[in-house]
Design an enzyme around this catalytic site. Structure first.
Site, PDB file in Angstrom:
ATOM      1  CB  ALA A 172     -16.135  -2.490  -0.645  1.00 21.06           C
ATOM      2  CG  HIS A 173     -12.402   1.717   1.651  1.00 21.47           C
ATOM      3  ND1 HIS A 173     -11.383   2.629   1.719  1.00 21.47           N
ATOM      4  CD2 HIS A 173     -12.109   0.770   2.581  1.00 21.47           C
ATOM      5  CE1 HIS A 173     -10.515   2.268   2.655  1.00 21.47           C
ATOM      6  NE2 HIS A 173     -10.932   1.140   3.193  1.00 21.47           N
ATOM      7  CB  CYS A 179      -2.217   3.263   8.586  1.00 21.04           C
ATOM      8  SG  CYS A 179      -3.453   2.518   7.540  1.00 21.04           S
ATOM      9  CD  GLN A 197      -3.692  -0.338  -1.489  1.00 24.01           C
ATOM     10  OE1 GLN A 197      -3.893   0.190  -2.583  1.00 24.01           O
ATOM     11  NE2 GLN A 197      -4.027   0.254  -0.355  1.00 24.01           N
ATOM     12  CG  ASN A 228      -0.259  -0.329   2.501  1.00 25.08           C
ATOM     13  OD1 ASN A 228       0.402  -1.365   2.604  1.00 25.08           O
ATOM     14  ND2 ASN A 228      -0.382   0.515   3.500  1.00 25.08           N
TER      15      ASN A 228
HETATM   16  N1  PLP Z   1      -4.309  -3.947   3.924  1.00 27.07           N
HETATM   17  C1  PLP Z   1      -3.856  -2.997   3.094  1.00 27.07           C
HETATM   18  C2  PLP Z   1      -2.721  -3.325   2.173  1.00 27.07           C
HETATM   19  C3  PLP Z   1      -4.426  -1.723   3.077  1.00 27.07           C
HETATM   20  O1  PLP Z   1      -3.964  -0.803   2.247  1.00 27.07           O
HETATM   21  C4  PLP Z   1      -5.487  -1.456   3.968  1.00 27.07           C
HETATM   22  C5  PLP Z   1      -6.074  -0.117   4.041  1.00 27.07           C
HETATM   23  O2  PLP Z   1      -5.411   0.886   3.849  1.00 27.07           O
HETATM   24  C6  PLP Z   1      -5.951  -2.497   4.793  1.00 27.07           C
HETATM   25  C7  PLP Z   1      -5.330  -3.720   4.754  1.00 27.07           C
HETATM   26  C8  PLP Z   1      -7.106  -2.289   5.716  1.00 27.07           C
HETATM   27  O3  PLP Z   1      -8.286  -2.123   4.962  1.00 27.07           O
HETATM   28  P1  PLP Z   1      -9.642  -1.632   5.626  1.00 27.07           P
HETATM   29  O4  PLP Z   1      -9.613  -0.148   5.556  1.00 27.07           O
HETATM   30  O5  PLP Z   1     -10.734  -2.180   4.758  1.00 27.07           O
HETATM   31  O6  PLP Z   1      -9.686  -2.180   6.996  1.00 27.07           O
END
Ligand code: PLP
Length: 362
Positions: free
Chosen positions: A190-191, A310, A173, A145
């Site tokens: 989904a988002h 994050c 991703q 990500n």
């Molecule tokens: N894993 C990856 C590689 C992500 O980029 C993200 C969100 O940024 C997540 C997990 C977590 O996804 P969610 O927002 O649906 O919890």
């Protein structure tokens, strides 16, 4: 406002919005029924969820089941904690790549002995490294990500199998952008594919057993209790259909914008992660001495990210950039821009133009 933060989240597709609205409209005869009720309205809502499950599953391997969750973090927790609990007291190591999302990274630590798989300076987690003998679960994401690098997940799946371990792929991703294969469990959200926030899924290969992490009404094959939202499921399904239909087109569009963006970040900028084995909707670059906080405050109309969405704001240096060998200073002078289906050439030109102007004036 110019949005260049597609790894963080993506705009809702009109098709997903339309699919969702049908289930939010409570006028006569429409669908606010509980999808788990046996009466007619319940069955109608349940059928919408069945269809969505098929649509989401059409982008995943055959021979498995799709379990809807609240998001990918929950899907990852279900996979990791659910299989660990099912194993009982056997314990064992959980081997995770050094560039996993916190959802995997922190959960590995919480459930047992976390073993870290090294990542090369180009952002690749290669299979030429040993797994501890007691490894029970291997987790390697498909596309990172933060830096967008693509991992050899099919090889990792094979290696995990040779070691009698399960393989979880965080495909958040990559799902909807490329083929997702070679795993025992796959987490998606989904988002990140122009669907709504608040819904994700875990795909589990047939025959793999796990313990539920949310108990109650026994929905989702007893693995994830709680009433599902037909609106969110239908929108996720619609977003998956569009992603499947437009995969090639979206890919070409991302490539075109990559070429444009890459040319703009010339001279003093260095690329983080491999140039080619990477999703070209993600550009993570650094510039010596760049004050990223100042840059962001000077470019308030451009949505981009410092490190991962994050980690940014937490003040912590990105563990991904450190894993590929960057010093604290170099990692903190890095930014990530990302684009996709609804990004225009003008967005990239103007957004990156503003970033460059502000950076050059530092
Ligand atoms: N894993 C990856 C590689 C992500 O980029 C993200 C969100 O940024 C997540 C997990 C977590 O996804 P969610 O927002 O649906 O919890």
């Amino acid at each position: 406002m110019i949005y260049l933060d597609y790894q963080s989240t993506t705009p809702l597709a009109p098709e997903a919005r339309d699919a969702m609205l049908q289930w939010l409209d409570t006028s006569e005869g429409s669908g606010f029924g509980n999808p788990h009720s046996p009466h007619r309205m319940g069955r109608q809502a349940g059928a919408a969820i069945d269809l969505a499950r098929e649509q989401v599953g059409a982008l995943l391997p055959a021979g498995g089941r799709v379990i809807f969750t609240g998001n990918a973090c929950e899907a990852i927790n279900l996979a990791m904690r659910g299989t660990a609990q099912h194993r009982g007291a056997q314990g064992g190591a959980v081997s995770v790549s050094a560039i996993e999302h916190a959802a995997v990274w922190d959960t590995a630590e919480a459930i047992g002995k976390r073993h870290v798989l090294n990542v090369a300076t180009n952002g690749q987690c290669n299979t030429n490294q040993d797994l501890p003998q007691d490894t029970r679960l291997v987790c390697v994401m498909q596309v990172n990500n933060e830096i967008g690098t693509i991992q050899p997940t099919v090889e990792w799946h094979r290696k995990a199998k040779e070691n009698n371990a399960l393989f979880l792929c965080d495909a958040v991703q990559s799902y909807g952008k490329m083929e997702v294969t070679g795993a025992d469990m796959i987490a998606i959200s989904a988002h990140k594919i122009h669907g709504p926030k608040g819904i994700g899924a875990l795909w589990v290969r047939d025959g793999i057993e796990l313990d539920p992490q949310i108990t109650g009404g026994l929905q989702e094959l007893g693995l994830r209790s709680g009433t599902l939202s037909p609106a969110l499921c239908a929108a996720f399904g619609a977003a998956a259909v569009v992603a499947k239909d437009r995969m090639e087109q979206d890919h070409e569009h991302a490539e075109e914008l990559w070429t444009l963006a890459r040319d703009m970040f010339a001279d003093n900028w260095a690329l983080n992660g491999d140039e080619d084995t990477r999703w070209h909707g993600n550009l993570n670059v650094r510039r010596k001495g760049l004050d990223v906080a100042r840059l962001m405050s000077e470019c308030r109309n451009v949505m981009f990210s410092a490190g991962s969405a994050c980690a940014s704001g937490s003040g912590k240096t990105s563990h991904v950039l450190k894993a590929i060998g960057l010093s604290d200073k170099a990692a903190k002078s890095s930014i990530r821009v990302g684009w996709g289906r609804y990004t225009s050439r003008e967005d990239v030109e103007q957004g990156i133009g503003a970033i460059l102007k502000a950076a050059n004036s530092q």
